[in-house]
Structure formats: structure tokens, C-alpha cells
Design an enzyme around this catalytic site. Structure first.
Site, PDB file in Angstrom:
ATOM      1  N   GLY A 172      16.239  -8.097   7.702  1.00 56.39           N
ATOM      2  CA  GLY A 172      16.018  -7.540   9.045  1.00 56.39           C
ATOM      3  C   GLY A 172      17.165  -6.653   9.473  1.00 56.39           C
ATOM      4  CG  HIS A 443      15.405  13.412  38.711  1.00 56.96           C
ATOM      5  ND1 HIS A 443      15.310  12.073  38.365  1.00 56.96           N
ATOM      6  CD2 HIS A 443      14.300  13.696  39.464  1.00 56.96           C
ATOM      7  CE1 HIS A 443      14.208  11.564  38.895  1.00 56.96           C
ATOM      8  NE2 HIS A 443      13.573  12.527  39.560  1.00 56.96           N
TER       9      HIS A 443
END
Ligand code: FAD
Length: 456
Positions: A172, A443
Site C-alpha cells: 500500500g 477566487h
């Protein structure tokens, strides 16, 4: 100045190009295709697969975006062909760059004849300096059945012709999880077996735990603390046995990926002959990538310091600058790393755990993608960001970092691999939290996840 570079991966070929542009006469020796593991069987082909995975996932979610009535098929052969075309295109580009007049590209396997001479088949080449950049190969577990034909390495799984119904991934770490994520998107039932307590053992544990949950939600079964003991095969079906908390368990799969790490590719270099010191990790080097034989350097996976393509490239610059007496301000310890799962994860600098272990006082600032406007518009709100900042030491205690210094960033969520770069730049310029707070972010963008963390 004459230089031999052995291996044309991202360490070797990038260093060869830079040296050639600076007027060095370079002999670059490569046993396989130029571009190394990264271009031919690593970073690039896996990321081509990642794009296919993203397209498929997007189609599956299309109805959430009001797109209905879609019907689509999945032609895996076309996926493999596209991946091969991407690799070929980029390899052609590298071959073109390497046609530089100061570079002689020699095809074949290099081995040391003496500390200034390298043999490639029946030819010998001499140089003032030699850089070894022979990379790494997949490691395997010393267990029964590890060499069965259906046990694939990362190289072989890139060449399979059909998507396995059930895929068991042993390991993993970064490579194992990337393939687990890709093949889950391709439709496989995926089980991951990881020996350690958490996935991604070298990453921030908070990040690893949250990413494990996130991959679990996508249907990837992840078993940690699972010690694989054997693999057996019956009629093309594989049984992977493992023990977990003292209990014997098995996973049944059509294909098994062995992704338990990589080892330095020292084979056939004849290093003993010239007395180059090695450890279990690879060739031993100092901070400028110099071996114990002063005119021989070792960069990239072969030294086992940081098995990443960009690490190989930058170690090459550090080595070349040292050889040529150039100054630089490269800090190899500020090395960003990304995991191209869905969602992505990325990390740079110190983790909270590392700071604790070393008695470095820190505070951690967190934010979540679910509070990020752009992530909400994209429908990709699963993710978090943690910024590690040096804190004021307790009275009478010391810290190597002044309070406010940004030390690390660990995140998962959409485009984490790109977003982390901003923090990488700030850490490498020794920026503080106060300076970070002054930076305006557009933004709505995913980068505001950093702004939200620093103002948290
Ligand atoms: P390599 O790229 O391994 O190149 C070494 C070259 O040396 C090879 O071309 C080899 O043929 C040649 N060679 C070996 N021995 C000899 C010899 N005796 N004579 C002549 N030539 C020789 N890293 C990332 O940063 N991002 C990723 O997304 C990423 N994804 C990966 C995915 C996978 C599946 C794998 C396996 C790796 C991935 N990596 C990734 C790691 C990355 O590929 C390696 O860190 C990088 O390729 C190391 O570069 P290198 O130049 O040291 O060696």
C-alpha cells in the site's frame, strides 16, 4: 572536460543535457530506451492511465451534472494504445534533445573497467568524471509463489491486455495505491494488502488514514497490518494468503500486483572492482552525490535516497554543479511528492509525526476541500490540507526553527499535486506563516484551501 553518464532516465539524461549545454563532452550510456523507468514504465504511462480513469469516473458521474442518456463502452486496447502513443511521443522528444553535439549516446550495458574507464560491449570509454544513474528495479517478497507467472510487477501490469475482474495489490505504498485506484476506475474489484499500520508509510499519518477512508468509499478494500505469506495458483485464479492480528486470511484474485518497493539497480556495473561503497539502499553518497571515489557520483534511484523522478533530476544538477564548481541554493530535503490516486495526495517538508519524534514544537493548521467553493462546483469535496508550522518552544527548550517558519504541507484532494507546489516554493525560501498570510489567492480556486488553512 569529459564525462560519462550511465543511464538515461530523468537523472542521467537531464544531467547529460545540462552538462552538454555547459560545454562538457558527454558519453551517455543507456541499455534500454531513453527516458528510463519514469518515461517508459513509471510516471508517464501510469499518468496516461490515470487520465483514462478520470474520464471514466467523470462519465459515471455525468448524471450528477445533468448529463443524461449517455451510453458508452470501454475499449481497453485503445487505452493501452493511447498510453503507448504518449510514451512514444515523449521518448521522441528526449531522443531529439539528446542529439546535442556534445552528447554521444551509446546503446548497451555499461560496466566499470577501472575508475576512469567504462566498457560497453567491446568498446571502452574514458572520462574525468563518471555519474552513475542506473535507477532501480521492482523488489519482490521472499515468499512461496512470488515468481508465479500471474504475479505482475509495475512494469508488467502496464502491458496487460485486459482488465482483471479481481486485482490483489501487495503493498500500500505510492505505486500500489496508484494502480489500485486506476484499476478500480477501470472496473476491477481491488484489494490492497499492506504490512504496516497505515498505507503510505512515509507520509503524514493523518493524511494516510483519511486517504484510506476515501479510497475505501470508492470500493477499494484496504487491509493494513496484513503480512502476505504465500501466493498459490489454480487454473488461472490466485489465492494470496496473509496473516492479520494472528489470523490467517486469503484474497482470491485474477491478477496479483507485487508493489513492495524498489531496489537500486547495481547489477552488472562491476562496482566492487573499483571499490564503490554501497549499503542495502544503494550506492552511498555525500550531500553532493559524490561516492567514496571522488570523481564518481551517483544520482537518482541508484542511491536510494528519494525514489522520485524530480529527485533524480535535481540530484544530477547538484552533482554537476559540484563537479564544475558552480553555486546553487538547491535544498534536496524540500522534496515534494505526489500520489496520483483519485483523489490525489501530496506532501512536502516535515510531517507532524517527524516533528514530534525530533522534539520540534509545531502547530498544525488545517482546512477542508468541502469548504472550498471551487471544489464544491467541481463536485470533488473529499480532501483536506494540513500545514505544519514551527511553534514557540516551551520555556527552557530549544527548536532549530524560528516560530512561524513553514515546515511542511500534507494534503489530499483534487489537484493536490499541483497545489502543493506553492508551499514547496515557500518552504524552500524559508518563508513564515505571516508571509504566507499576505499572499492573495485567486477566487474561486482550489489553492484557496491553503489560504483557509493559514488563516484557520
Ligand atoms: P531510471 O529512470 O530508472 O533510469 C535508469 C536507466 O539506466 C534506465 O533507462 C536503465 O535502462 C539504465 N541502465 C541501468 N543499468 C544500466 C547499465 N549497466 N548500463 C546502461 N544503462 C543502464 N516518480 C515521480 O516522481 N512521479 C511519479 O509519478 C512516479 N510514478 C512512478 C510510477 C511507477 C509505476 C514507477 C515504477 C516509478 C514511478 N516513479 C515516479 C519513480 C521514477 O520513475 C523514478 O524515481 C525515476 O525514474 C528515477 O530516475 P533515475 O534516472 O534514477 O533512474
Amino acid at each position: 572536460m569529459k564525462m560519462i553518464i550511465i543511464g538515461a532516465g530523468p537523472g542521467g539524461y537531464e544531467t547529460a543535457l545540462l552538462a552538454a549545454r555547459r560545454g562538457v563532452e558527454v558519453v551517455l550510456v543507456e541499455a534500454g530506451p531513453v527516458g528510463g523507468t519514469c518515461l517508459n514504465e513509471g510516471c508517464i504511462p501510469t499518468k496516461a492511465f490515470c487520465k483514462n480513469a478520470e474520464v471514466l469516473d467523470g462519465l459515471r458521474e455525468a448524471s450528477e451534472f445533468g448529463v443524461t442518456g449517455l451510453s458508452y463502452g470501454f475499449d481497453f486496447k485503445a487505452v493501452v494504445d493511447r498510453k503507448n502513443a504518449v510514451v512514444e511521443q515523449l521518448r521522441g522528444g528526449v531522443e531529439g534533445l539528446l542529439s546535442h553535439k556534445n552528447i554521444t549516446l551509446v546503446r548497451g550495458k555499461a560496466s566499470f573497467k577501472d575508475s576512469h574507464t567504462v566498457a560497453v560491449e567491446d568498446q571502452e570509454y574514458e572520462a574525468d568524471y563518471i555519474i552513475i544513474a542506473t535507477g532501480s528495479v521492482s523488489a519482490s517478497l521472499p515468499i512461496a509463489g512470488a515468481d508465479l507467472p500471474g504475479i505482475l510487477t509495475s512494469r508488467e501490469i502496464l502491458e496487460i491486455q485486459e482488465v482483471p475482474g479481481r486485482l490483489c495489490v501487495i503493498g500500500g505504498g505510492v505505486i500500489g495505491l496508484e494502480f489500485a485506484s486506476i484499476f478500480r476506475s477501470f472496473g476491477s474489484e481491488v484489494t490492497v494488502l499492506e504490512y504496516c499500520k497505515d498505507i503510505l508509510p512515509r507520509f503524514d499519518t493523518d493524511l494516510a488514514k483519511r486517504l484510506k477512508q476515501s479510497l475505501g468509499k470508492r470500493g477499494i478494500e484496504i487491509n493494513t497490518q496484513a503480512q502476505v505469506t504465500s501466493v498459490s495458483e489454480n487454473d488461472g485464479v490466485y489465492e494470496v494468503s496473509f496473516t492479520r492480528k494472528g489470523k490467517e486470511e486469503t484474497v482470491v484474485a485474477d491478477k496479483v500486483l507485487m508493489a513492495v518497493g524498489r531496489r537500486a539497480n547495481l547489477d552488472s556495473l562491476n562496482l566492487e572492482h573499483i571499490g564503490i561503497e554501497c549499503t542495502r539502499r544503494g550506492i552511498s553518497v555525500n550531500e553532493v552525490m559524490q561516492t567514496n571515489v571522488p570523481h564518481i557520483y551517483a544520482i537518482g534511484d541508484i542511491n536510494g535516497l528519494m525514489m522520485l523522478a524530480h529527485a533524480a533530476t535535481f540530484q544530477g544538477i547538484v552533482a554537476l554543479d559540484h563537479i564544475m564548481g558552480y553555486q546553487n541554493e538547491i535544498n534536496l530535503s524540500v522534496m515534494p511528492a505526489a500520489v496520483f490516486t483519485s483523489p490525489e495526495a501530496a506532501s512536502v517538508g516535515l510531517t507532524e509525526d517527524e516533528c514530534k519524534e525530533n522534539g520540534i514544537p509545531v502547530k498544525c493548521l488545517k482546512s477542508f476541500f468541502r469548504a472550498n467553493g471551487k471544489a464544491v462546483t467541481m463536485g470533488e469535496t473529499d480532501g483536506f490540507c494540513k500545514i505544519v508550522v514551527a511553534a514557540e518552544p516551551k520555556e527552557g527548550a530549544d527548536s532549530p526553527y524560528e516560530p512561524g517558519r513553514i515546515l511542511g504541507c500534507h494534503m489530499y484532494g483534487p489537484h493536490s499535486s499541483d497545489i502543493i507546489q506553492e508551499v514547496c516554493a515557500l518552504i524552500s525560501r524559508k518563508a513564515t506563516l505571516a508571509e504566507f498570510k499576505d499572499i492573495i489567492h485567486t477566487h474561486p480556486t482550489l489553492t484557496e484551501v491553503l489560504q483557509n488553512a493559514v488563516h484557520s
